[in-house]
Structure formats: C-alpha cells, structure tokens
Enzyme design. Structure first.
Site, PDB file in Angstrom:
ATOM      1  N   TYR A 197     -12.875  10.200  49.965  1.00  0.00           N
ATOM      2  CA  TYR A 197     -12.467   8.861  49.531  1.00  0.00           C
ATOM      3  C   TYR A 197     -12.748   7.824  50.633  1.00  0.00           C
ATOM      4  O   TYR A 197     -12.244   7.929  51.747  1.00  0.00           O
ATOM      5  CB  TYR A 197     -10.985   8.831  49.151  1.00  0.00           C
ATOM      6  CG  TYR A 197     -10.595   9.840  48.084  1.00  0.00           C
ATOM      7  CD1 TYR A 197     -11.543  10.396  47.225  1.00  0.00           C
ATOM      8  CD2 TYR A 197      -9.274  10.239  47.922  1.00  0.00           C
ATOM      9  CE1 TYR A 197     -11.197  11.325  46.254  1.00  0.00           C
ATOM     10  CE2 TYR A 197      -8.912  11.166  46.945  1.00  0.00           C
ATOM     11  CZ  TYR A 197      -9.884  11.707  46.124  1.00  0.00           C
ATOM     12  OH  TYR A 197      -9.533  12.627  45.168  1.00  0.00           O
TER      13      TYR A 197
ATOM     14  N   HIS B 227     -12.236  20.719  47.280  1.00  0.00           N
ATOM     15  CA  HIS B 227     -12.291  19.612  46.305  1.00  0.00           C
ATOM     16  C   HIS B 227     -12.866  20.049  44.946  1.00  0.00           C
ATOM     17  O   HIS B 227     -12.407  19.618  43.904  1.00  0.00           O
ATOM     18  CB  HIS B 227     -13.099  18.455  46.897  1.00  0.00           C
ATOM     19  CG  HIS B 227     -12.699  17.110  46.385  1.00  0.00           C
ATOM     20  ND1 HIS B 227     -12.748  15.975  47.139  1.00  0.00           N
ATOM     21  CD2 HIS B 227     -12.251  16.703  45.173  1.00  0.00           C
ATOM     22  CE1 HIS B 227     -12.338  14.938  46.410  1.00  0.00           C
ATOM     23  NE2 HIS B 227     -12.039  15.366  45.217  1.00  0.00           N
TER      24      HIS B 227
HETATM   25  N1  LIG Z   1      -9.403  16.317  42.842  1.00  0.00           N
HETATM   26  C1  LIG Z   1     -10.204  15.476  42.226  1.00  0.00           C
HETATM   27  O1  LIG Z   1     -11.369  15.791  41.918  1.00  0.00           O
HETATM   28  C2  LIG Z   1      -9.690  14.094  41.890  1.00  0.00           C
HETATM   29  C3  LIG Z   1     -10.413  13.265  41.006  1.00  0.00           C
HETATM   30  C4  LIG Z   1      -9.868  12.010  40.700  1.00  0.00           C
HETATM   31  C5  LIG Z   1      -8.680  11.595  41.276  1.00  0.00           C
HETATM   32  N2  LIG Z   1      -8.015  12.401  42.174  1.00  0.00           N
HETATM   33  C6  LIG Z   1      -6.745  11.977  42.814  1.00  0.00           C
HETATM   34  O2  LIG Z   1      -5.834  11.558  41.820  1.00  0.00           O
HETATM   35  C7  LIG Z   1      -5.434  10.214  42.081  1.00  0.00           C
HETATM   36  C8  LIG Z   1      -5.158   9.470  40.783  1.00  0.00           C
HETATM   37  O3  LIG Z   1      -6.304   9.433  39.944  1.00  0.00           O
HETATM   38  P1  LIG Z   1      -7.227   8.137  39.775  1.00  0.00           P
HETATM   39  O4  LIG Z   1      -7.133   7.249  40.943  1.00  0.00           O
HETATM   40  O5  LIG Z   1      -8.576   8.664  39.393  1.00  0.00           O
HETATM   41  O6  LIG Z   1      -6.665   7.428  38.462  1.00  0.00           O
HETATM   42  P2  LIG Z   1      -5.248   6.924  37.934  1.00  0.00           P
HETATM   43  O7  LIG Z   1      -4.180   7.163  38.916  1.00  0.00           O
HETATM   44  O8  LIG Z   1      -5.117   7.497  36.565  1.00  0.00           O
HETATM   45  O9  LIG Z   1      -5.512   5.370  37.767  1.00  0.00           O
HETATM   46  C9  LIG Z   1      -5.713   4.518  38.858  1.00  0.00           C
HETATM   47  C10 LIG Z   1      -6.130   3.136  38.320  1.00  0.00           C
HETATM   48  O10 LIG Z   1      -5.105   2.608  37.486  1.00  0.00           O
HETATM   49  C11 LIG Z   1      -4.604   1.371  38.032  1.00  0.00           C
HETATM   50  N3  LIG Z   1      -3.137   1.424  37.879  1.00  0.00           N
HETATM   51  C12 LIG Z   1      -2.244   2.160  38.579  1.00  0.00           C
HETATM   52  N4  LIG Z   1      -0.992   1.982  38.113  1.00  0.00           N
HETATM   53  C13 LIG Z   1      -1.104   1.094  37.090  1.00  0.00           C
HETATM   54  C14 LIG Z   1      -0.161   0.509  36.219  1.00  0.00           C
HETATM   55  N5  LIG Z   1       1.140   0.791  36.291  1.00  0.00           N
HETATM   56  N6  LIG Z   1      -0.627  -0.346  35.280  1.00  0.00           N
HETATM   57  C15 LIG Z   1      -1.928  -0.650  35.176  1.00  0.00           C
HETATM   58  N7  LIG Z   1      -2.877  -0.113  35.986  1.00  0.00           N
HETATM   59  C16 LIG Z   1      -2.456   0.749  36.934  1.00  0.00           C
HETATM   60  C17 LIG Z   1      -5.069   1.322  39.463  1.00  0.00           C
HETATM   61  O11 LIG Z   1      -5.369   0.010  39.862  1.00  0.00           O
HETATM   62  P3  LIG Z   1      -4.589  -0.738  41.076  1.00  0.00           P
HETATM   63  O12 LIG Z   1      -4.789   0.094  42.301  1.00  0.00           O
HETATM   64  O13 LIG Z   1      -5.266  -2.053  41.128  1.00  0.00           O
HETATM   65  O14 LIG Z   1      -3.149  -0.806  40.642  1.00  0.00           O
HETATM   66  C18 LIG Z   1      -6.364   2.139  39.405  1.00  0.00           C
HETATM   67  O15 LIG Z   1      -7.431   1.307  38.988  1.00  0.00           O
HETATM   68  C19 LIG Z   1      -6.634   9.648  42.856  1.00  0.00           C
HETATM   69  O16 LIG Z   1      -6.333   8.438  43.478  1.00  0.00           O
HETATM   70  C20 LIG Z   1      -6.921  10.805  43.774  1.00  0.00           C
HETATM   71  O17 LIG Z   1      -5.979  10.838  44.843  1.00  0.00           O
HETATM   72  C21 LIG Z   1      -8.504  13.646  42.455  1.00  0.00           C
END
Ligand SMILES: NC(=O)c1ccc[n+]([C@@H]2O[C@H](COP(=O)([O-])OP(=O)(O)OC[C@H]3O[C@@H](n4cnc5c(N)ncnc54)[C@H](OP(=O)(O)O)[C@@H]3O)[C@@H](O)[C@H]2O)c1
Length: 281
Positions: free
Chosen positions: A57, A115
């Site tokens: 990241y 990962h």
């Molecule tokens: N192991 C893997 O392969 C893998 C893959 C993907 C993700 N991950 C991990 O999982 C975490 C979460 O997944 P993700 O980041 O893909 O997606 P997510 O948590 O489902 O969504 C994040 C997005 O939603 C927005 N958001 C957050 N809370 C909100 C709310 N209450 N209302 C409206 N929008 C909101 C955020 O924007 P703002 O920041 O502008 O609020 C961001 O654009 C990642 O950050 C990472 O640490 C791991």
C-alpha cells in the site's frame, strides 16, 4: 458511550476487537497524511485497534502513516501487515518484514500475512514466518486470498497448522465464502478478516440497503458492516481517511437487526447456492 466491539480470540489466546481499520490507498499523497493519521487515531480512540496494512500500500507509504498514527500508543494496537508473494522466499520474507518494521517504527508485527499465493513453495514462506516468530519480530502469521484448496495444502506443510487467520474479500454483495471457506475456517478456529467490507463504497448505493438502513436510523455503511460483524470469527476492516466516517463505521456495532430483516437481506443479497472460486480485488 458506544456499545463494545465484539472480541475475537486467536488460537494463541490473543483477544482483538472484531472491528478494525484498513489502510489501502493511504500514504500515496503527502498532502493527505495528516488527515489519514487523524482518521486512524480517531479509530483507535473508538476502540478499533486492529490496523491492517501491507508493504504494497502506497509502496510502503501506508506503513509509514500507520507508524506515525500509533507513535506512543503501540501497546493499544494490533498491527497486521503483509508480504508481497514475490518477496515470500525464505530470505525475502525476512528482509520484507525488516522493511515493514522499520516503516512502522515498531519492533514487532502482531500478524504478518502472505498477501496472496505466488510461486514460492508454501513450506518456504511458512519456514520464514516461523523463523520471524521465534525471533520475536512477528507474533503470529497468516495468509490472504486463500481458498479452501489453498488452505488444505497449507495445513499439510510443516508448521502450516500454525496459520492464525485468512484475509479475504467478503461483504454483503459477495457472499461466496459462506458456501465453504467460511465454515471451513470457523470449524478450525481460524478467523477470517473480511476485506473491502463495504465493497469500496459501491454497495452503499444499493436502494434496498439504503431503504433498510433508514428504518434503523442507520447508514448503508453501518448496515453493511453490521451484516459482517454478526458472523462468528469474522474481523471487519473498513478503510476511511475521514474522522466522521470512522465514527460512523464504529456505530455499526449498535445495530440490532431483526430476524425478518435478516431474511429480507438474504432475498436481496442471496447466500451462495454452490461453490464459486474465491474472488479477489
Ligand atoms: N488482502 C487483500 O488482498 C486486500 C485487498 C483489499 C483490501 N484489503 C484491506 O482491507 C481494507 C478495506 O478494504 P478497501 O479499502 O478495499 O475497501 P472498503 O473498506 O470496503 O471501502 C473503502 C472506501 O469506502 C470509503 N468509505 C469508508 N467508510 C465509508 C462510509 N462510512 N461511507 C461512505 N464511504 C466510506 C472510503 O473512502 P474515504 O477514505 O474517503 O472515507 C474508501 O473509498 C483495505 O484498506 C486493506 O487494508 C486487503
């Protein structure tokens, strides 16, 4: 006073709140750093003490943000980071972990994950993880994006039984793991970490989710997160760089969904009827 966050106990006895924080997208733009740090710290203040990051990241930038956010409060946090598959050789894993420790400004990572699966034999990566554990540089290790067949293979290699968690794509609009991987992990006490729990924001536009959330005086994000938190052994790690949204997401623990509404959610977002290969983002 907020309702308490449910606790999940790892197989090594460590207890961690099930609602944590993601960091994908952080550390990419220096101009956003203070906002990202403030959001993570607000999350910590609210008890979301598991922070998920990765060397990937922001090309290490997210780990630096986490390091700055937890400065002086390492003891209250549970840090998860991940090694790239192409670094996951015996020596490469150790070197990658050293790099992550440096950027995080800590002497240990609580949970270190592969990962996704790459070309190095699992036995080699597990050997490196066990070496890091023995040296006190990580407390536990796990995997990410592993389907049932990958997990079975992992358990068959020396030390593989020590896997502490599997982080996979799981949210109300992607329920495939409920068919096999989720029960498989639950029955072995291997927690699932649900990533992209609000489908990176996309699921929040679903009219039925919006409608039902309103009836609970909640937001669609809170309802989508509550759906996951209800499941046994599932960590939920929404990412936000916004303090208000961190508060909003924390509020999901207070939703008490009725049996009728669980059934209604199953109609709109049906559980899987057959095996589907694990999806990845
Ligand atoms: N192991 C893997 O392969 C893998 C893959 C993907 C993700 N991950 C991990 O999982 C975490 C979460 O997944 P993700 O980041 O893909 O997606 P997510 O948590 O489902 O969504 C994040 C997005 O939603 C927005 N958001 C957050 N809370 C909100 C709310 N209450 N209302 C409206 N929008 C909101 C955020 O924007 P703002 O920041 O502008 O609020 C961001 O654009 C990642 O950050 C990472 O640490 C791991």
């Amino acid at each position: 006073m907020d309702d308490p966050i449910p606790i999940i106990t790892f197989r090594n006895g460590t207890e961690v709140p099930a609602l944590g924080q993601g960091t994908w997208g952080m550390g990419e733009d220096a101009g956003h750093a203070s906002q990202e740090i403030a959001a993570l710290q607000a999350g910590l203040d609210l008890g979301m003490t598991m922070i998920d990051t990765a060397e990937m990241y922001g090309d290490g930038g997210a780990e630096e943000i986490v390091g700055r956010a937890i400065k002086g409060r390492r003891d209250e946090t549970f840090i998860v980071s991940k090694v790239y598959p192409w670094n996951a050789s015996r020596k490469g894993t150790i070197a990658a972990c050293e790099g992550s420790l440096e950027r995080l400004g800590t002497d240990h990572i609580d949970l270190y994950l592969l990962h996704w699966r790459g070309n190095y034999p699992l036995a080699e990566t597990v050997g490196a993880f066990e070496q890091l554990k023995a040296a006190g540089k990580i407390r536990a290790w796990g995997v990410s994006n592993f389907d049932v067949d990958d997990m079975q293979e992992l358990l068959s290699v020396p030390g593989g039984q020590n896997v502490a968690a599997n982080q996979v794509l799981y949210n109300i609009s992607r329920r495939g793991i409920e068919y096999d991987l989720l029960p498989w992990c639950q029955s072995r006490n291997i927690p699932i970490m649900a990533y992209s729990p609000i489908e990176q924001g996309r699921v929040l536009h679903h009219p039925d989710l919006i409608h039902m959330a309103k009836a609970y005086q909640a937001t669609p994000a809170q309802l989508a997160l509550a759906f996951l938190l209800e499941r046994e052994g599932v960590f939920v790690i929404p990412k936000t760089s916004n303090i208000e949204r961190a508060r909003e997401n924390r509020g999901c623990v207070s939703l008490d969904i009725t049996d009728e509404d669980w059934e209604a959610l199953d109609e709109v977002f049906p559980p899987p009827a057959k095996k589907t290969p694990l999806e990845m983002l």
